[in-house]
Scaffold this active site. Structure first.
Site: not given
Ligand code: PMP
Length: 408
Positions: A182, A210, A241
């Site tokens: 990240s 991610h 996300k």
């Protein structure tokens, strides 16, 4: 000694605030879109994990609004008691189907997904072997587990092999890595890692927080990207996300998910309140859009290539990034803060990465892209970065761009 004595020494972020470097806990006065309002000023947002722009997508908002009016604001209970609605069960089925796996378990946060999954599966006598840069929730899950915790050099499958060998054959072994890291935006070398895990009889967990919706032909993440999905035992993801909302999940074979769902050892799952239905509904709407609209992912990669290419051409050090997470190595804390401040004055919201996450002289400016950023916004960002980078002597000035680097 008074327990509170330690509080008299302010943490780094507070020391910085007191010294006028007020870069954390900024208050947003608008939704997390490609531009946000802070202190009454509009800034281009390059500091969120809203990779596909779905956090503010009208279709997602409508799904959430409808669920809110049907189900109310909270579940008022744990998943295992009164906190599982039709929506929670349905989301788990859809996540499992999306990953082509037997089953999924949905937690109230991604942090809890790692904490619960790792601590429930690894027990006394077992080993948890984690990458040195793995996310804090992996490390904390390993610590909570009572298993012996070992760490291997970042992305170094040879070091992983050596450490797994040293564990011997007496206990179960779990290897846990991030798919995409990240802070640096680099990708775990999964083909080599799965090979070592197989050879040493270890199970593999990949935290794809991610990578979900970002990497892989259909957005199924790092394992899809490398074509090794059938060799990854557990995939953890967050639903905050690329997927819009809050929460996290793990997908695995049926028996493992049942163990995690019904066993008493998964404390972060059992002893926490379930996410409210409108959050679950927005995640579900987001999952459908990831499936239906590959154009979002393609757009994100177009922007990523453009940005990496341009920054490298200007002479910035973007490290090992191969993803929409783009760090710039700046150096000392003071210099990094100066860059952050100047970018803020230029109307750009970025984040800083400071020690202990990086060495003292390796502070970073971390930027993330969103599929809905416009070309014009990226032009403005690149202009400002070039100006500020040159002013601070971080880049030499204008130069020919190097040949484009392979990403995606
Ligand atoms: N894993 C990784 C790699 C993360 O970056 C994060 C949070 N940013 C988490 C897990 C935790 O997820 P959540 O924020 O949903 O608790």
């Amino acid at each position: 000694m008074d327990l509170f004595e330690k509080c008299a020494t302010p943490p780094l972020a507070l020391q910085m605030k007191d010294a006028g470097f007020d870069a954390f806990y900024r208050v947003l006065q608008s939704a997390c879109d490609t531009e946000v309002v802070v202190d009454g000023r509009r800034l281009i947002m390059l500091g969120s994990n809203n990779y596909l722009g779905l956090a503010v997508d009208p279709r997602v908002k409508n799904a959430a609004a409808e669920a809110l009016s049907t189900w109310g604001a909270g579940t008022a209970g744990s998943r295992c008691l009164n906190g599982t609605t039709d929506l929670h069960s349905d989301l788990e089925k859809r996540i499992a189907r999306f990953y082509r796996r037997d089953a999924a378990l949905y937690y109230t946060s991604g942090y809890m997904a790692n904490l619960g999954t790792i601590s429930a599966l690894a027990q006394r006598g077992d080993f948890v072997v984690v990458d040195k840069r793995a996310h804090a929730s992996i490390v904390d899950g390993a610590k909570l587990s009572y298993a012996e915790v070992k760490r291997f050099r970042h992305n170094d499958a040879g070091d992983l092999d050596r450490i797994l060998e040293s564990c011997g054959d007496s206990g179960g072994k779990l290897v846990a890595v991030d798919g995409v890291y990240s802070m640096d935006g680099d990708i775990a070398p999964l083909p080599r890692i799965v090979e070592v895990c197989r050879k040493r009889g270890a199970r593999l967990l990949v935290d794809d927080a991610h990578a979900l919706g970002v990497l892989g032909r259909t957005g199924r993440g790092t394992a899809e990207h490398f074509g090794v999905e059938d060799q990854v035992d557990l995939i953890v993801g967050t639903t905050s996300k690329a997927l819009p909302g809050l929460g996290g999940f793990v997908v695995a074979e049926q028996q493992v998910i049942e163990y995690l769902r019904y066993g008493a050892t998964n404390r972060p799952f059992i002893f926490a309140t379930a996410a409210p239905a409108h959050v679950v509904a927005s995640v579900r709407a987001g999952l459908e859009l990831i499936d239906r609209e590959p154009a979002l992912r393609n757009r994100l990669w177009t922007l990523t290539r453009r940005m990496l290419h341009a920054l490298q051409g200007m002479g910035f050090d973007t490290g090992a990034s191969r993803t929409p997470i783009i760090p710039i190595t700046v150096g000392t804390l003071e210099r990094t803060f100066e860059m952050w401040r100047k970018l803020s004055e230029e109307g750009i919201f970025v984040n800083m990465v400071l020690p202990p996450a990086v060495p003292n002289s390796g502070c970073l400016i971390r930027m993330t892209l969103t599929a809905s950023h416009t070309d014009e916004q990226i032009d403005r960002v690149l202009d400002a970065l070039e100006r500020v980078g040159a002013e601070l002597g971080i880049i030499p000035g204008r130069s020919e761009p190097p040949k484009i680097r392979e990403v995606g």
